[in-house]
Design a protein around this motif. Sequence first.
Motif, mmCIF file in Angstrom:
data_model
loop_
_atom_site.group_PDB
_atom_site.id
_atom_site.type_symbol
_atom_site.label_atom_id
_atom_site.label_comp_id
_atom_site.label_asym_id
_atom_site.label_seq_id
_atom_site.Cartn_x
_atom_site.Cartn_y
_atom_site.Cartn_z
ATOM 1 N N CYS A 1 0.848 -1.197 0.000
ATOM 2 C CA CYS A 1 0.000 0.000 0.000
ATOM 3 C C CYS A 1 0.878 1.239 0.000
ATOM 4 O O CYS A 1 1.864 1.318 0.711
ATOM 5 N N ILE A 2 0.503 2.194 -0.797
ATOM 6 C CA ILE A 2 1.250 3.444 -0.883
ATOM 7 C C ILE A 2 0.369 4.556 -0.323
ATOM 8 O O ILE A 2 -0.711 4.820 -0.849
ATOM 9 N N PRO A 3 0.816 5.186 0.733
ATOM 10 C CA PRO A 3 -0.002 6.276 1.270
ATOM 11 C C PRO A 3 0.025 7.483 0.332
ATOM 12 O O PRO A 3 1.066 7.833 -0.222
ATOM 13 N N VAL A 4 -1.111 8.089 0.170
ATOM 14 C CA VAL A 4 -1.231 9.255 -0.689
ATOM 15 C C VAL A 4 -1.566 10.438 0.192
ATOM 16 O O VAL A 4 -2.551 10.423 0.927
ATOM 17 N N CYS A 5 -0.730 11.447 0.130
ATOM 18 C CA CYS A 5 -0.943 12.630 0.958
ATOM 19 C C CYS A 5 -1.060 13.850 0.052
ATOM 20 O O CYS A 5 -0.227 14.060 -0.825
ATOM 21 N N ALA A 6 -2.078 14.606 0.271
ATOM 22 C CA ALA A 6 -2.246 15.853 -0.465
ATOM 23 C C ALA A 6 -1.626 16.974 0.353
ATOM 24 O O ALA A 6 -1.734 17.003 1.575
ATOM 25 N N ALA A 7 -0.973 17.886 -0.339
ATOM 26 C CA ALA A 7 -0.330 18.999 0.346
ATOM 27 C C ALA A 7 -1.384 19.917 0.949
ATOM 28 O O ALA A 7 -2.302 20.363 0.272
ATOM 29 N N ASN A 8 -1.264 20.175 2.208
ATOM 30 C CA ASN A 8 -2.151 21.089 2.940
ATOM 31 C C ASN A 8 -3.609 20.664 2.872
ATOM 32 O O ASN A 8 -4.511 21.489 2.936
ATOM 33 N N GLY A 9 -3.873 19.390 2.676
ATOM 34 C CA GLY A 9 -5.249 18.904 2.660
ATOM 35 C C GLY A 9 -6.018 19.255 1.405
ATOM 36 O O GLY A 9 -7.239 19.122 1.381
ATOM 37 N N ASP A 10 -5.355 19.719 0.366
ATOM 38 C CA ASP A 10 -6.026 20.099 -0.876
ATOM 39 C C ASP A 10 -6.077 18.892 -1.816
ATOM 40 O O ASP A 10 -5.189 18.677 -2.631
ATOM 41 N N VAL A 11 -7.112 18.102 -1.683
ATOM 42 C CA VAL A 11 -7.246 16.873 -2.449
ATOM 43 C C VAL A 11 -7.560 17.173 -3.913
ATOM 44 O O VAL A 11 -7.081 16.484 -4.818
ATOM 45 N N ALA A 12 -8.343 18.184 -4.184
ATOM 46 C CA ALA A 12 -8.748 18.506 -5.551
ATOM 47 C C ALA A 12 -7.540 18.813 -6.434
ATOM 48 O O ALA A 12 -7.455 18.341 -7.567
ATOM 49 N N SER A 13 -6.602 19.587 -5.925
ATOM 50 C CA SER A 13 -5.433 19.916 -6.747
ATOM 51 C C SER A 13 -4.554 18.688 -6.964
ATOM 52 O O SER A 13 -3.934 18.546 -8.024
ATOM 53 N N ALA A 14 -4.496 17.796 -5.981
ATOM 54 C CA ALA A 14 -3.719 16.567 -6.155
ATOM 55 C C ALA A 14 -4.330 15.691 -7.241
ATOM 56 O O ALA A 14 -3.618 15.115 -8.071
ATOM 57 N N ILE A 15 -5.652 15.604 -7.267
ATOM 58 C CA ILE A 15 -6.330 14.812 -8.293
ATOM 59 C C ILE A 15 -6.159 15.453 -9.663
ATOM 60 O O ILE A 15 -5.900 14.763 -10.655
ATOM 61 N N GLU A 16 -6.290 16.766 -9.756
ATOM 62 C CA GLU A 16 -6.102 17.460 -11.026
ATOM 63 C C GLU A 16 -4.681 17.309 -11.543
ATOM 64 O O GLU A 16 -4.459 17.135 -12.751
ATOM 65 N N GLU A 17 -3.708 17.349 -10.656
ATOM 66 C CA GLU A 17 -2.312 17.175 -11.059
ATOM 67 C C GLU A 17 -2.064 15.763 -11.584
ATOM 68 O O GLU A 17 -1.392 15.575 -12.593
ATOM 69 N N THR A 18 -2.645 14.783 -10.916
ATOM 70 C CA THR A 18 -2.499 13.398 -11.366
ATOM 71 C C THR A 18 -3.186 13.193 -12.702
ATOM 72 O O THR A 18 -2.644 12.533 -13.599
ATOM 73 N N TRP A 19 -4.378 13.749 -12.871
ATOM 74 C CA TRP A 19 -5.096 13.619 -14.140
ATOM 75 C C TRP A 19 -4.330 14.302 -15.262
ATOM 76 O O TRP A 19 -4.255 13.792 -16.379
#
Length: 109
Positions: A19-37
Amino acid sequence: MKQIVKILCAVILTASVFCIPVCAANGDVASAIEETWGAASEQIKAVVNNVVFPAIDLVLAVFFFAKLGTAYFDYRKHGQFEWVAPAILFVCLVFMLTAPTYVWTILGI
């Protein structure tokens, strides 16, 4: 029962190791998803253009020519050519052959 528990523990331990933990910077999940997409969208587009569309085109072409052949043999047997199924398959084939030119603009990628 002990063997089942041992196997279950081994599976859970293996899953937790991979399992790989996924952490978004400063709790901003939306930007992490947009960056991955943004990183993956070009790869997805390339795979769909180079693998998925040609595979679907190949299947439709085989079905089209097979149905055209069976329609011809039915014509020779009964004297009436049935155009509906070959025409539908031909339209689907043309639709899928031209799909890469417009499907990405519709999806906004």
